[in-house]
Scaffold this motif. Structure first.
Motif, PDB file in Angstrom:
ATOM      1  N   GLY A  80      25.302 -37.010 -30.295  1.00  0.00           N
ATOM      2  CA  GLY A  80      25.761 -37.033 -29.056  1.00  0.00           C
ATOM      3  C   GLY A  80      25.444 -35.951 -28.388  1.00  0.00           C
ATOM      4  O   GLY A  80      25.990 -35.728 -27.155  1.00  0.00           O
ATOM      5  N   PHE A  81      24.761 -34.983 -28.648  1.00  0.00           N
ATOM      6  CA  PHE A  81      24.444 -33.611 -28.038  1.00  0.00           C
ATOM      7  C   PHE A  81      22.965 -33.486 -28.201  1.00  0.00           C
ATOM      8  O   PHE A  81      22.383 -33.737 -29.152  1.00  0.00           O
ATOM      9  N   ALA A  82      22.603 -32.927 -27.052  1.00  0.00           N
ATOM     10  CA  ALA A  82      21.054 -32.476 -26.960  1.00  0.00           C
ATOM     11  C   ALA A  82      20.904 -31.188 -28.273  1.00  0.00           C
ATOM     12  O   ALA A  82      21.461 -30.515 -28.456  1.00  0.00           O
ATOM     13  N   SER A  83      19.606 -31.519 -29.034  1.00  0.00           N
ATOM     14  CA  SER A  83      19.328 -30.532 -30.169  1.00  0.00           C
ATOM     15  C   SER A  83      19.140 -29.034 -29.215  1.00  0.00           C
ATOM     16  O   SER A  83      18.635 -28.953 -28.317  1.00  0.00           O
ATOM     17  N   TYR A  84      19.353 -28.187 -30.235  1.00  0.00           N
ATOM     18  CA  TYR A  84      19.258 -26.805 -29.720  1.00  0.00           C
ATOM     19  C   TYR A  84      18.190 -26.144 -30.597  1.00  0.00           C
ATOM     20  O   TYR A  84      18.378 -26.140 -31.967  1.00  0.00           O
ATOM     21  N   THR A  85      17.216 -25.367 -29.898  1.00  0.00           N
ATOM     22  CA  THR A  85      16.111 -24.695 -30.697  1.00  0.00           C
ATOM     23  C   THR A  85      15.987 -23.190 -30.311  1.00  0.00           C
ATOM     24  O   THR A  85      15.787 -23.255 -28.969  1.00  0.00           O
ATOM     25  N   GLU A  86      15.799 -22.058 -31.016  1.00  0.00           N
ATOM     26  CA  GLU A  86      15.480 -21.010 -30.452  1.00  0.00           C
ATOM     27  C   GLU A  86      14.689 -20.033 -31.492  1.00  0.00           C
ATOM     28  O   GLU A  86      14.975 -20.262 -32.665  1.00  0.00           O
ATOM     29  N   ASN A  87      13.791 -19.108 -30.952  1.00  0.00           N
ATOM     30  CA  ASN A  87      13.183 -18.281 -32.156  1.00  0.00           C
ATOM     31  C   ASN A  87      14.140 -17.178 -32.383  1.00  0.00           C
ATOM     32  O   ASN A  87      14.558 -16.787 -31.245  1.00  0.00           O
ATOM     33  N   LEU A  88      13.984 -16.500 -33.360  1.00  0.00           N
ATOM     34  CA  LEU A  88      15.318 -15.602 -33.684  1.00  0.00           C
ATOM     35  C   LEU A  88      14.499 -14.830 -34.544  1.00  0.00           C
ATOM     36  O   LEU A  88      14.028 -15.076 -35.719  1.00  0.00           O
ATOM     37  N   THR A  89      14.356 -13.418 -34.144  1.00  0.00           N
ATOM     38  CA  THR A  89      13.767 -12.462 -34.943  1.00  0.00           C
ATOM     39  C   THR A  89      14.869 -11.489 -35.545  1.00  0.00           C
ATOM     40  O   THR A  89      15.551 -10.772 -35.148  1.00  0.00           O
ATOM     41  N   ILE A  90      14.930 -11.531 -36.951  1.00  0.00           N
ATOM     42  CA  ILE A  90      16.009 -11.098 -37.654  1.00  0.00           C
ATOM     43  C   ILE A  90      15.680  -9.394 -37.855  1.00  0.00           C
ATOM     44  O   ILE A  90      14.537  -9.189 -38.639  1.00  0.00           O
ATOM     45  N   ALA A  91      16.093  -8.650 -37.388  1.00  0.00           N
ATOM     46  CA  ALA A  91      15.890  -7.001 -37.657  1.00  0.00           C
ATOM     47  C   ALA A  91      17.026  -6.227 -38.308  1.00  0.00           C
ATOM     48  O   ALA A  91      16.806  -5.143 -38.822  1.00  0.00           O
TER      49      ALA A  91
END
Length: 800
Positions: A80-91
């Motif tokens: 029921g919700f639009a998918s969420y996508t994000e590039n994430l750099t872990i420092a």
């Protein structure tokens, strides 16, 4: 200085390599409301392979551990919700990422939901079994409970650690008797089940009778529109059984309407072998009675459930819930043969019995709820409940006696008419408030009033003339009144690595029961306190320690209090006991959870005045009487182990085992009787998914319970084995399922009673082995979720 800087640089580099990173956060919608059970995945940015994943809890929070310091793709998805996508750099060692999901504007009818594997989560007071989108939800609600760790379903009885649980759906107790609850769950589709919570230490908010709670949580409403599904099952055991139903749901911005109906037609077979050694005054065997019984129950049942929610405002909701069970046809036919031999094995006589009873009953429950939420996160809930229950039974018993001298042969016959009506009215007010960011307080009051009237009339029949004579000795009228007033206070706080919740419930009970013909009175007036405590300590990232305590009560069923007789034959009688007292249980638990995968738990229960229906043989008159009795005190202690793991991407396993000891002590047969028994209960469940789209799934479960002790009766061990297979069809709108029960044919068992002047056993060959073929189809906007719920009051659980 240059060399020192280089050394420091390399030391920090090695330190970073040795560390693991963690992502924490919360998922909310556009209105900043937390979303639970959202799938959050971390994939490798270089090849898009899945690295880690987690699901959000009830407050929308998630945590993903064991990550490297690199770049990932963070993904979140929810129906029921639009998918969420994000590039994430872990420092950093810990990264915080809050996610907002937006409503989907696409046509969700074409969304393909991939089947997931069931998951387990153990908390201090409960075990959470997530089954959403798994093959388990393609069966019935009772099938899901059969696969839930720690829950045992045998012969239509549901138990958790030798206790009968209170069944809830969406936080409301199922408004039916214990037998009707099983019937409802067997006939209800599990398609909308999200999870099952086995609450082993319910808070003070729950009735003191709720020693263990099974809460079946349904998926939540998402968007407006209409949807529904139809389902049907065909089961072939000894005889065929049929079940069909329809679920419909409609939602607008102001109302939710959910209407369910199902019809079940079944014929169940049961065979018994019963042997009794009647004793003389010297405790030597005087007569041996060997009986074979065949029992068939044929029934036609209608179940209907209506839920209506009206949103008065964003913070106010008015709800109506109605449940109706109608049993217009229930036929119970028993045919038996008994051989009576003397001490030398010489046949004294035989007799046959034909016992037929027909039932007609209905059970109607209605709830009215009002919920008001306040801006300070407090809430007020008001509930009013009403039950109307009507039950009629007509029984006819005919027996033929055969002797060596045929001139001594004779016949007997009689009929009984039994009626019972029960009215239940309850009202409840609950108030919840947040005292701070990490503490909350709940309080409430409840009143319940129960009135039940029963009567039985027996007529003896002259086999030669057919004339009937009223039997005043076995006829009676029984009136029962019960009122309970309860109040509770519950407090919860979390700080650093500790979590505590504690509550106190007080219940004042007034009872008056009267047998009109005997003028027997059962008056009880008592005030009891029921504390509940939970304490949890997160000693490290991977280890959690917890302990809890609860005191609970078990009041006798109304039918158990009813003194009337039900005859299996002239010499075997099932009867009630109007002088039953409540049972009190004190339970202590100490446990630890390691890496959220392994749980060890020690428990101890002290039970006073336990109620059991035990067979008591009258050695003078050669009669066997089954009567619920307060048979004394018992202790139950043991060690449990639970684990869950993935063998591969398409195969997951959970395993449960419990080693426990039951000790019972009572004054029976004019002597102190003590018995104890060590036992084992184990479950091994396997979930498989096949094909590229995982549209084919299977579950294979084996449950073993060794010889155990139940009310001074020794029960043989059993092996339960079930296999279920389901295939999604027509773009996941249809599901075809096939289930096989009792694959190894090891569910039959013997119950033995041997102490003092009691010496008998009963072998049960139940209709447990069957094949079930099922089909369900979704229509309308299949992305909608339901507000389905079935509400109950604990008072109704004691109906029979």
């Amino acid at each position: 200085m240059k060399y020192l800087a280089n050394i420091l640089f390399y030391l920090l580099s090695f330190y970073a390599i040795g560390q693991e990173a963690t992502i924490t956060g919360q998922v909310v919608d556009q209105n900043n409301q937390p979303l639970s059970f959202v799938n959050v995945l971390v994939t490798d940015a270089s090849d898009n392979s899945i690295v880690k994943g987690a699901s959000t809890d009830e407050s929308g929070k998630f945590i993903i551990t064991g990550l490297d310091f690199k770049t990932y793709i963070l993904q979140a998805s929810f129906l029921g919700f639009a998918s969420y996508t994000e590039n994430l750099t872990i420092a950093n060692t810990t990264s915080v990422k809050n996610i907002i999901l937006k409503d989907s504007t696409e046509n969700l009818e074409e969304v393909v939901v991939t089947a997931n594997k069931p998951t387990l989560k153990k908390e201090a007071d409960r075990l959470i079994f997530n089954v959403a989108n798994t093959s388990l939800v393609e069966g019935t609600m009772l099938d899901v409970l059969r696969s839930t760790p720690g829950v045992l379903v045998l012969g239509g009885n549901i138990s958790v650690k030798n206790s009968t649980p209170t069944v809830f759906i969406n936080g409301r107790k199922v408004q039916l008797s214990a037998s009707e609850v099983t019937q409802l769950l067997e006939n209800s589709s599990a398609n909308s089940i999200q999870k099952v919570e086995v609450i082993t230490n319910p808070s003070a908010k729950y009735d003191a009778e709720s020693g263990v709670v099974l809460d079946i949580v349904m998926t939540k409403n998402l968007i407006t529109g209409y949807r529904g599904n139809v389902f049907s099952n065909y089961t072939q055991g000894v005889f065929p059984r049929y079940n069909a139903g329809i679920n419909q749901f409609y939602k607008t911005n102001k109302v939710n309407i959910n209407l369910n109906y199902n019809y079940n037609q079944s014929k169940i077979n049961r065979d018994n072998i019963n042997e009794i050694n009647y004793l003389d005054n010297n405790n030597a065997i005087s007569e041996n009675w060997y009986s074979t019984l065949n029992r068939n129950t044929t029934s036609k049942t209608h179940n209907a459930n209506l839920n209506f929610d009206y949103f008065l405002s964003e913070r106010s909701t008015l709800s109506l819930t109605s449940n109706f069970l109608y049993l217009p046809y229930f036929d119970y036919l028993t045919r038996g043969n008994t051989t009576v031999n003397d001490l030398q094995g010489t046949n004294n006589y035989n007799f046959n019995v034909n016992n037929n009873s027909s039932d007609d009953k209905y059970n109607l429950g209605v709830d009215l709820d009002f919920v008001q939420k306040f801006k300070n996160e407090s809430s007020l809930a008001i509930n009013v409940h009403m039950t109307k229950y009507d039950y009629e039974r007509h029984q006819q018993v005919e027996s033929q006696y055969y002797f060596v001298n045929s001139n001594s042969n004779f016949d007997t016959a009689f009929t009984t008419d039994n009626n019972q009506t029960t009215d239940i009215i309850t009202s409840q007010i609950d108030y919840n408030t947040a005292l701070s960011d990490n503490s909350s307080l709940s309080t409430g009051i409840k009143t319940s009033v129960i009135n039940t009237d029963s009567d039985i009339s027996q007529f003896d029949i002259d086999p030669n003339t057919g004339n009937t004579t009223f039997n005043n000795q076995n006829s009676d009228t029984y009136h029962y009144d019960e009122s309970i007033f309860a109040a509770y206070l519950d407090y919860q706080i979390d700080w650093e690595k500790w979590s505590f919740s504690g509550g106190l419930r007080v219940e004042q009970t007034d009872i008056e029961g009267q047998s009109i013909s005997t003028n027997g009175l059962n008056n009880q007036d008592y005030l009891e306190w029921f504390p509940t405590l939970n304490l949890s300590w997160q000693t490290s990232e991977n280890i959690n320690l917890y302990t809890n305590y609860k005191r609970s009560i078990n009041r006798p069923d109304y039918q158990d209090l009813n003194p009337f007789n039900f005859f299996l034959n002239d010499n075997t009688i099932a009867t009630g006991n109007p002088f039953l007292q409540p049972t009190f249980t004190n339970k202590f638990v100490l446990g630890t959870s390691i890496k959220s995968r392994y749980t060890f738990e020690f428990y101890y229960k002290d039970i006073s005045d336990q109620i059991h229906e035990i067979p008591i043989q009258d050695n003078t008159n050669n009669i066997l009487i089954y009567q619920p009795t307060n048979i004394g005190n018992a202790t139950d202690f043991g060690l449990d182990f639970i684990t869950y793991f993935d063998v591969s991407n398409s195969w997951s396993v959970y395993f449960v085992t419990s080693f426990y000891n039951i000790q019972e002590e009572a004054f029976l047969d004019n002597q102190i009787v003590k018995q104890d028994q060590w036992s084992n209960y184990s479950v091994l469940s396997n979930d498989f998914s096949f094909l590229k789209d995982k549209s084919l799934s299977a579950n294979f479960t084996v449950i073993y319970t060794s010889k155990n002790l139940q009310g001074f009766q020794t029960v043989d061990g059993r092996l339960i084995s079930d296999l279920s297979i389901s295939k999604k069809l027509f773009k996941d709108k249809a599901t075809l399922s096939l289930a096989f029960a009792d694959l190894f044919n090891k569910q039959d068992f013997t119950v033995r009673t041997k102490y003092g002047r009691q010496d008998n056993y009963n072998f049960h060959n139940q209709d447990n082995r069957y094949v079930k073929l099922g089909f369900s189809y979704k229509f309308g906007n299949t992305s909608l979720q339901t507000n389905e719920r079935t509400k109950d009051k604990k008072e109704r659980d004691r109906l029979e």
